[in-house]
Design a protein around this motif. Sequence first.
Motif, mmCIF file in Angstrom:
data_model
loop_
_atom_site.group_PDB
_atom_site.id
_atom_site.type_symbol
_atom_site.label_atom_id
_atom_site.label_comp_id
_atom_site.label_asym_id
_atom_site.label_seq_id
_atom_site.Cartn_x
_atom_site.Cartn_y
_atom_site.Cartn_z
ATOM 1 N N ALA A 1 7.263 54.669 15.462
ATOM 2 C CA ALA A 1 6.956 56.008 15.989
ATOM 3 C C ALA A 1 8.145 56.581 16.745
ATOM 4 O O ALA A 1 8.430 57.788 16.661
ATOM 5 C CB ALA A 1 5.728 55.930 16.895
ATOM 6 N N LEU A 2 8.874 55.733 17.469
ATOM 7 C CA LEU A 2 10.048 56.205 18.214
ATOM 8 C C LEU A 2 11.144 56.680 17.272
ATOM 9 O O LEU A 2 11.834 57.671 17.557
ATOM 10 C CB LEU A 2 10.575 55.080 19.112
ATOM 11 C CG LEU A 2 9.681 54.692 20.303
ATOM 12 C CD1 LEU A 2 10.267 53.486 21.027
ATOM 13 C CD2 LEU A 2 9.530 55.867 21.271
ATOM 14 N N LEU A 3 11.314 55.993 16.147
ATOM 15 C CA LEU A 3 12.320 56.432 15.168
ATOM 16 C C LEU A 3 11.955 57.785 14.563
ATOM 17 O O LEU A 3 12.823 58.643 14.364
ATOM 18 C CB LEU A 3 12.463 55.386 14.062
ATOM 19 C CG LEU A 3 13.247 54.120 14.415
ATOM 20 C CD1 LEU A 3 13.174 53.107 13.278
ATOM 21 C CD2 LEU A 3 14.700 54.453 14.727
ATOM 22 N N ILE A 4 10.679 57.974 14.262
ATOM 23 C CA ILE A 4 10.224 59.270 13.740
ATOM 24 C C ILE A 4 10.480 60.366 14.775
ATOM 25 O O ILE A 4 10.895 61.491 14.436
ATOM 26 C CB ILE A 4 8.739 59.213 13.364
ATOM 27 C CG1 ILE A 4 8.487 58.177 12.258
ATOM 28 C CG2 ILE A 4 8.258 60.592 12.914
ATOM 29 C CD1 ILE A 4 9.140 58.498 10.945
ATOM 30 N N GLU A 5 10.238 60.051 16.059
ATOM 31 C CA GLU A 5 10.484 61.022 17.128
ATOM 32 C C GLU A 5 11.960 61.391 17.208
ATOM 33 O O GLU A 5 12.303 62.550 17.491
ATOM 34 C CB GLU A 5 10.012 60.455 18.468
ATOM 35 C CG GLU A 5 8.499 60.391 18.623
ATOM 36 C CD GLU A 5 8.084 59.800 19.956
ATOM 37 O OE1 GLU A 5 8.974 59.589 20.812
ATOM 38 O OE2 GLU A 5 6.871 59.543 20.143
ATOM 39 N N ILE A 6 12.843 60.421 16.988
ATOM 40 C CA ILE A 6 14.276 60.713 17.014
ATOM 41 C C ILE A 6 14.630 61.715 15.925
ATOM 42 O O ILE A 6 15.350 62.700 16.161
ATOM 43 C CB ILE A 6 15.094 59.417 16.849
ATOM 44 C CG1 ILE A 6 15.001 58.568 18.115
ATOM 45 C CG2 ILE A 6 16.560 59.740 16.552
ATOM 46 C CD1 ILE A 6 15.718 57.234 18.022
ATOM 47 N N LEU A 7 14.109 61.508 14.710
ATOM 48 C CA LEU A 7 14.378 62.457 13.624
ATOM 49 C C LEU A 7 13.790 63.827 13.940
ATOM 50 O O LEU A 7 14.413 64.867 13.671
ATOM 51 C CB LEU A 7 13.799 61.920 12.312
ATOM 52 C CG LEU A 7 14.487 60.691 11.710
ATOM 53 C CD1 LEU A 7 13.768 60.235 10.446
ATOM 54 C CD2 LEU A 7 15.955 60.977 11.395
ATOM 55 N N LYS B 1 6.267 63.886 3.264
ATOM 56 C CA LYS B 1 6.806 62.531 3.339
ATOM 57 C C LYS B 1 6.289 61.816 4.580
ATOM 58 O O LYS B 1 5.957 60.623 4.542
ATOM 59 C CB LYS B 1 8.336 62.579 3.366
ATOM 60 C CG LYS B 1 8.984 63.038 2.078
ATOM 61 C CD LYS B 1 8.903 61.965 1.011
ATOM 62 C CE LYS B 1 9.698 62.350 -0.229
ATOM 63 N NZ LYS B 1 9.621 61.324 -1.298
ATOM 64 N N LYS B 2 6.216 62.545 5.699
ATOM 65 C CA LYS B 2 5.728 61.939 6.946
ATOM 66 C C LYS B 2 4.261 61.542 6.803
ATOM 67 O O LYS B 2 3.855 60.458 7.237
ATOM 68 C CB LYS B 2 5.915 62.916 8.101
ATOM 69 C CG LYS B 2 5.610 62.303 9.464
ATOM 70 C CD LYS B 2 5.678 63.342 10.569
ATOM 71 C CE LYS B 2 7.080 63.881 10.742
ATOM 72 N NZ LYS B 2 7.171 64.802 11.903
ATOM 73 N N ARG B 3 3.458 62.416 6.202
ATOM 74 C CA ARG B 3 2.042 62.096 6.001
ATOM 75 C C ARG B 3 1.884 60.896 5.077
ATOM 76 O O ARG B 3 1.059 60.013 5.315
ATOM 77 C CB ARG B 3 1.300 63.308 5.420
ATOM 78 C CG ARG B 3 1.043 64.416 6.430
ATOM 79 C CD ARG B 3 0.017 65.400 5.886
ATOM 80 N NE ARG B 3 0.473 66.009 4.634
ATOM 81 C CZ ARG B 3 1.163 67.135 4.565
ATOM 82 N NH1 ARG B 3 1.482 67.790 5.687
ATOM 83 N NH2 ARG B 3 1.530 67.630 3.396
ATOM 84 N N MET B 4 2.709 60.860 4.028
ATOM 85 C CA MET B 4 2.655 59.744 3.078
ATOM 86 C C MET B 4 2.995 58.423 3.767
ATOM 87 O O MET B 4 2.320 57.409 3.573
ATOM 88 C CB MET B 4 3.643 60.007 1.941
ATOM 89 C CG MET B 4 3.748 58.899 0.917
ATOM 90 S SD MET B 4 4.994 59.291 -0.341
ATOM 91 C CE MET B 4 4.926 57.817 -1.359
ATOM 92 N N TRP B 5 4.042 58.436 4.616
ATOM 93 C CA TRP B 5 4.460 57.229 5.323
ATOM 94 C C TRP B 5 3.352 56.739 6.252
ATOM 95 O O TRP B 5 2.993 55.553 6.233
ATOM 96 C CB TRP B 5 5.731 57.514 6.112
ATOM 97 C CG TRP B 5 6.197 56.383 6.967
ATOM 98 C CD1 TRP B 5 6.081 56.280 8.332
ATOM 99 C CD2 TRP B 5 6.855 55.187 6.534
ATOM 100 N NE1 TRP B 5 6.625 55.105 8.770
ATOM 101 C CE2 TRP B 5 7.112 54.412 7.684
ATOM 102 C CE3 TRP B 5 7.255 54.695 5.290
ATOM 103 C CZ2 TRP B 5 7.743 53.172 7.630
ATOM 104 C CZ3 TRP B 5 7.887 53.464 5.227
ATOM 105 C CH2 TRP B 5 8.124 52.715 6.392
ATOM 106 N N LYS B 6 2.784 57.617 7.066
ATOM 107 C CA LYS B 6 1.752 57.217 8.023
ATOM 108 C C LYS B 6 0.490 56.751 7.311
ATOM 109 O O LYS B 6 -0.121 55.739 7.695
ATOM 110 C CB LYS B 6 1.442 58.377 8.970
ATOM 111 C CG LYS B 6 2.578 58.710 9.923
ATOM 112 C CD LYS B 6 2.189 59.831 10.871
ATOM 113 C CE LYS B 6 3.299 60.113 11.878
ATOM 114 N NZ LYS B 6 2.940 61.209 12.811
ATOM 115 N N ARG B 7 0.088 57.480 6.272
ATOM 116 C CA ARG B 7 -1.153 57.138 5.572
ATOM 117 C C ARG B 7 -1.052 55.781 4.875
ATOM 118 O O ARG B 7 -1.921 54.911 5.030
ATOM 119 C CB ARG B 7 -1.467 58.226 4.538
ATOM 120 C CG ARG B 7 -2.743 57.967 3.737
ATOM 121 C CD ARG B 7 -2.972 59.055 2.707
ATOM 122 N NE ARG B 7 -1.943 59.066 1.679
ATOM 123 C CZ ARG B 7 -1.071 60.055 1.502
ATOM 124 N NH1 ARG B 7 -1.096 61.114 2.307
ATOM 125 N NH2 ARG B 7 -0.169 60.008 0.538
#
Length: 227
Positions: free
Chosen positions: A119-125, A62-68
């Motif tokens: 990016a900060l929100l992803i870091e929080i998770l 899911k993370k790769r899909m979001w960034k890509r």
Amino acid sequence: MIMYTAELEMMKERFSKLLLGEDMSGSGKGVSTAVTVSNAITNLYVSVFGQHQRLEPLYSDKKRMWKREMTCLLSVCNYIVEFVPASQNLQNKPSMEMMISRLRSDIDINLPALIKLDALLIEILDSFQETEFWYDEQGSMSRNSRSGSFRGAPQPQRKEEKWWLPLPCVPAGGLSETAKKHLRQKRDSANQIHKAAMAINSSILSDMTIPHSYISSLPKVLDFVVN
């Protein structure tokens, strides 16, 4: 190879919708590019975060899909420019003024800030990989729980509106001070991110000009309020 082909076909579909304004008949009755990109980002958000209802990292796919896909969709912004005057110094000749293109100022200022907030929100998770709490759904613990490490308390009957959300559980003795501090810090960080995003949104909306065609399409009461 199969995965690469599937991703390529998906990106072809994305950009086809973008070029056609989501009018797949090709009749030229599609919506604007901005609306198409906005809808695509909204649909991507639902696909990635729609079922993510716990304080835990996103699954890697899911993370790769979001960034890509966000990188792909936002690449359109790299070609939204404005023309500004600039002086060019020529050898042995007086300087001359010419028009050059640059990234539109609102995009140049706000888009990097929004990408940083994302990016900060992803870091929080990502910071919730190891936790002292877990989630209980229909009597089963989430993947974050450690078998035998916790003693669950009797669950009260949930009457709040968001009854479908997983129920957070803590050890019988409560969370440690370290865990409480971590939760407070991440809560405060998320609040600051939300405030920053809202401020950017408000700034952009205040600079936007409402098209006359939109105002004329409103009911008379709303037309009066807008004007």
